[in-house]
Design an enzyme around this catalytic site. Structure first.
Site, mmCIF file in Angstrom:
data_model
loop_
_atom_site.group_PDB
_atom_site.id
_atom_site.type_symbol
_atom_site.label_atom_id
_atom_site.label_comp_id
_atom_site.label_asym_id
_atom_site.label_seq_id
_atom_site.Cartn_x
_atom_site.Cartn_y
_atom_site.Cartn_z
ATOM 1 N N ASP A 1 -2.520 -7.513 -5.132
ATOM 2 C CA ASP A 1 -2.926 -6.363 -4.342
ATOM 3 C C ASP A 1 -3.464 -5.251 -5.228
ATOM 4 O O ASP A 1 -2.988 -5.058 -6.346
ATOM 5 C CB ASP A 1 -1.697 -5.836 -3.585
ATOM 6 C CG ASP A 1 -2.022 -5.486 -2.156
ATOM 7 O OD1 ASP A 1 -3.201 -5.522 -1.792
ATOM 8 O OD2 ASP A 1 -1.084 -5.173 -1.412
ATOM 9 N N HIS B 1 -5.198 -1.032 -4.760
ATOM 10 C CA HIS B 1 -5.639 0.068 -3.908
ATOM 11 C C HIS B 1 -6.434 1.035 -4.765
ATOM 12 O O HIS B 1 -5.998 1.427 -5.849
ATOM 13 C CB HIS B 1 -4.450 0.744 -3.231
ATOM 14 C CG HIS B 1 -3.740 -0.189 -2.301
ATOM 15 N ND1 HIS B 1 -2.709 -1.000 -2.717
ATOM 16 C CD2 HIS B 1 -3.964 -0.482 -0.995
ATOM 17 C CE1 HIS B 1 -2.307 -1.743 -1.698
ATOM 18 N NE2 HIS B 1 -3.049 -1.449 -0.649
ATOM 19 N N HIS C 1 -8.385 -1.018 0.199
ATOM 20 C CA HIS C 1 -7.401 -2.071 -0.046
ATOM 21 C C HIS C 1 -8.186 -3.308 -0.471
ATOM 22 O O HIS C 1 -9.199 -3.628 0.143
ATOM 23 C CB HIS C 1 -6.645 -2.445 1.233
ATOM 24 C CG HIS C 1 -5.940 -1.332 1.911
ATOM 25 N ND1 HIS C 1 -4.564 -1.285 2.018
ATOM 26 C CD2 HIS C 1 -6.398 -0.233 2.553
ATOM 27 C CE1 HIS C 1 -4.223 -0.205 2.703
ATOM 28 N NE2 HIS C 1 -5.318 0.452 3.038
ATOM 29 N N CYS D 1 0.791 -1.237 0.000
ATOM 30 C CA CYS D 1 0.000 0.000 0.000
ATOM 31 C C CYS D 1 0.822 1.286 0.000
ATOM 32 O O CYS D 1 0.493 2.213 -0.770
ATOM 33 C CB CYS D 1 -1.025 -0.008 1.133
ATOM 34 S SG CYS D 1 -0.539 -0.807 2.648
ATOM 35 N N ARG E 1 7.301 -10.915 5.209
ATOM 36 C CA ARG E 1 6.822 -10.780 6.584
ATOM 37 C C ARG E 1 7.543 -11.776 7.479
ATOM 38 O O ARG E 1 7.784 -12.926 7.093
ATOM 39 C CB ARG E 1 5.313 -11.000 6.649
ATOM 40 C CG ARG E 1 4.548 -9.946 5.861
ATOM 41 C CD ARG E 1 3.058 -10.109 5.946
ATOM 42 N NE ARG E 1 2.391 -9.153 5.058
ATOM 43 C CZ ARG E 1 1.084 -9.164 4.798
ATOM 44 N NH1 ARG E 1 0.312 -10.069 5.372
ATOM 45 N NH2 ARG E 1 0.556 -8.264 3.976
ATOM 46 N N GLN F 1 1.307 -10.895 -3.333
ATOM 47 C CA GLN F 1 -0.096 -10.522 -3.167
ATOM 48 C C GLN F 1 -0.659 -9.997 -4.478
ATOM 49 O O GLN F 1 0.001 -9.243 -5.189
ATOM 50 C CB GLN F 1 -0.237 -9.420 -2.113
ATOM 51 C CG GLN F 1 -0.132 -9.902 -0.684
ATOM 52 C CD GLN F 1 -0.519 -8.805 0.287
ATOM 53 O OE1 GLN F 1 0.037 -7.724 0.247
ATOM 54 N NE2 GLN F 1 -1.467 -9.090 1.152
ATOM 55 N N LYS G 1 -13.066 -4.315 7.465
ATOM 56 C CA LYS G 1 -12.871 -5.037 6.208
ATOM 57 C C LYS G 1 -13.938 -6.103 6.021
ATOM 58 O O LYS G 1 -14.578 -6.564 6.974
ATOM 59 C CB LYS G 1 -11.488 -5.704 6.184
ATOM 60 C CG LYS G 1 -11.271 -6.704 7.314
ATOM 61 C CD LYS G 1 -9.896 -7.363 7.226
ATOM 62 C CE LYS G 1 -9.688 -8.345 8.379
ATOM 63 N NZ LYS G 1 -8.482 -9.161 8.228
#
Length: 664
Positions: A405, A407, A537, A356, A385, A403, A491
């Site tokens: 991902d 945004h 997200h 992000c 991570r 990911q 979320k």
């Protein structure tokens, strides 16, 4: 005699003496209901009752679980819980955990007790003991549990003044229980439950006695830090499965066996899909050629869909300045899941745990107009991570992963439409890969711990209401999960249900009003003034690694034709058919079919067996007869012999099955 009013689920009201129990009311309705009852649930809200007090924490629907024998002292709404109620199973498993502790204390009286909550499919209890529990110990403990259950021991609630409770546990050297009483008890009296000779600090509730705890099995022992914190004392956690009936337990154990058969950690190496190399380190995935091929199919399909749905594809660095993560708040709220900083030319850099902030910097690189919004930035971005070694699990829990991902930066007026589009996209993804059953959760903040959530309470409420509004408009049932939201916003989580009924967390759609404020994001509105955008997200697959692990287990490695790295295995019966086998191989290859020719000097049964072991969808058996007729003898990995077919007809059928993404 003082009378109270008890409202039942059908709306009827019973006037009973103060101190009447739920069991009394159940027996007054029907002895059969009383015999079937495990516990009860009470609610406030009737005209005279007022708020309920001293009932512990409410469950999801705002009700409070209580013992059947607890005296009722005020007007309230009451529901008797039987085996048709999920809350009853929670209470049942909690009581089974106490039964486990009672058995352990009889067999090993010197153990120190930790906690014993119910969990999905069963319960666990933690113990400190010098010697590790062995499989033979579990057999003895399980036998003792059955003995105690057969004695029909009552689960009785008792109270003790807090100083007396602390003294009781100090005398028996139950150090962890002392700690819990000190921390958790704010009232003068401490609630305990007895199960025969066993006594445990507990708020309850529990089922009336041990008699109905029959269908359970002790499954395993695992190490666990006290309170889950590294550095604390290490305990042994005994896990158990527990259900109302033996039939349900047997079905669960059968599912476990099927899950073992489908385990991606076993199938992956067998099919040469991926590996984890000790030389490189745990939690880091090596994609082999076959696994990489499937990954490419997944990512190519996803990228095409992203472009169709109005996303821009971007790429961001794997490492960025640590200050960026301080601005985002990750360095404060997510620090324990991040690798340590790296010093480069006297500046600290950080491997990215999330994508992000990188997308935010792209948005922020130039001033945006309201006409530009929504801006949808998508990336198949690799993140890192720090997962503790004890929780690493094949492809499902790793330290480096990619990911899918995205945004979305938008105006307040666009937020619900964007969230709805994300949910629609998520369903499309899952259905494309063969999943058609889902569960949805709305994860919110915990107002009791506002320190864990930056931002204003009214912003959190507005965000939660917006997500709930979308789900209601789409007629999607959902479960509200208090306290499960991320630190920057509530979320929606979509869980898919796999072939053997297991839910898997996959899609996340998350509202965020914090990061736009932290980074000072702006756009110029139609009024010419600068405004702060909202941010969504969203990840659909969750991560490519995790999704691939789920795919392997869902299909048990037998991927549908369109996903299979090798779609067809050609098995010539002898050297005499080799020229025709090469012709068939070339024909299929020219039509875009992924085909392999087994030209080994092996007998036909061995070739078919090996193709079956590799879970190749189709095997073509070719001999002189097929060469002369221009046909192929078709064998399917699960349907067996399908007989001879003309080669051209087979090519057309394979192309159609692959293009239709059929699940076979």
């Amino acid at each position: 005699m003082e009378t109270i009013h008890i409202t039942l689920p059908d709306g009827s009201v019973k006037d009973v003496a103060k101190g009447t129990t739920a069991d009394d009311i159940a027996r007054g309705i029907s002895p059969r209901l009383a015999d079937a009852a495990f516990a009860a649930k009470v609610y406030s809200g009737d005209s005279n009752g007022g708020p309920l007090t001293n009932f512990g924490d409410p469950v999801d629907d705002g009700g409070y679980l209580i013992d059947l024998r607890r005296p009722l002292e005020q007007d309230l709404k009451l529901k008797i819980l039987t085996d048709k109620d999920p809350d009853a199973l929670f209470v049942f498993r909690h009581s089974a955990a106490h039964l486990l502790a009672a058995a352990v204390m009889e067999l090993y009286p010197d153990v120190k007790l930790g906690i014993g909550p119910p969990v999905d499919n069963g319960f666990f209890y933690e113990f400190m003991r010098e010697q590790p529990f062995t499989p033979d110990d579990l057999v003895k403990i399980e036998k003792k549990m059955h003995e105690l259950a057969a004695q029909d021991l009552p689960n009785e609630r008792k109270y003790m003044p807090k100083p007396e409770a602390l003294e009781f546990y100090k005398k028996s050297n139950q150090i962890f229980k002392c700690e819990l009483v000190e921390e958790k008890v704010t009232d003068p009296m401490v609630s305990f439950y007895t199960t025969g000779k066993f006594i445990d600090f507990c708020r309850g509730p529990h089922i009336p006695s041990t008699k109905r705890i029959q269908a359970f099995k002790l499954m395993s022992v695992a190490g666990a830090y006290w309170k889950g914190q590294e550095g604390n004392a290490q305990l042994q956690r005994i896990y158990a499965a527990a259900f109302f009936t033996q039939k349900e337990l047997d079905a669960y154990l059968t599912r476990l066996e099927e899950a073992k058969r489908r385990d991606h950690r076993k199938i992956g190496p067998e099919l040469d899909l991926f590996s984890i190399q000790e030389e490189a380190g745990p939690g880091l995935i090596f994609w082999h050629a076959k696994g990489g091929f499937i990954r490419n199919i997944i990512e190519t399909w996803l990228r095409d869909e992203l472009i169709k749905r109005g996303y821009d594809l971007v790429y961001t660095p794997h490492i960025m300045r640590l200050d960026l993560w301080k601005t985002s708040g990750h360095a404060d709220f997510y620090k324990e899941n991040m690798f340590g900083a790296v010093e480069v030319e006297k500046a600290e850099y950080q491997l990215k745990p999330m994508n992000c902030p990188g997308h935010i910097l792209i948005y922020k690189s130039r001033m945006r107009s309201y006409r530009d919004l929504p801006v949808r930035l998508a990336e198949l971005g690799t993140v890192y991570r720090y997962e503790r070694s004890g929780v690493l699990h094949g492809l499902l829990r790793v330290r480096g992963f990619t990911q899918d991902d995205a945004h979305i930066f938008c105006m307040s007026s666009q937020i619900e439409a964007e969230v709805e589009a994300c949910i629609d996209f998520a369903y499309a993804v899952m259905k494309n890969f063969g999943f058609d059953k889902f569960e949805v959760e709305l994860s919110d903040w915990d107002p009791k711990h506002p320190e864990n959530y930056p931002g204003k309470p009214e912003d959190w409420q507005h965000a939660s209401d917006a997500l709930a509004s979308v789900l209601k408009r789409m007629n999607i049932p959902y479960k509200k999960m208090a306290g499960e939201g991320a630190f920057y916003g509530p979320k929606i989580d979509v869980k898919l249900i796999d072939a053997i009924g297991r839910p898997w967390q996959l899609t996340t759609v998350q509202f965020d009003f914090n990061l736009p404020a932290r980074f000072g994001l702006e756009y110029v509105g139609d009024d010419g003034a600068k405004h702060q955008p909202l941010m969504v997200h969203r990840a659909l697959l969750g991560s490519v690694e995790r999704f691939f692990g789920i795919l392997i287990e869902h299909y048990a490695g037998a991927f549908p034709l369109w996903l299979a790295p090798a779609q067809v295995e050609i098995c010539p019966v002898s050297e005499k058919a080799m020229d025709y086998a090469k012709h068939v191989h070339e024909t299929l290859k020219n039509h875009g079919i992924r085909v392999h020719l087994d030209d080994r000097n092996e007998k036909l049964p061995a070739k078919i067996r090996d193709a079956q072991m590799q879970k190749i969808p189709y095997m073509l058996v070719l001999g002189p007869k097929e060469a002369e007729a221009g046909t192929v003898s078709v064998r399917h990995r699960s349907k067996g012999d399908l007989g001879p077919r003309p080669l051209a007809e087979l090519v057309e059928a394979l192309r159609k099955e692959s293009d239709d993404r059929a699940i076979s």
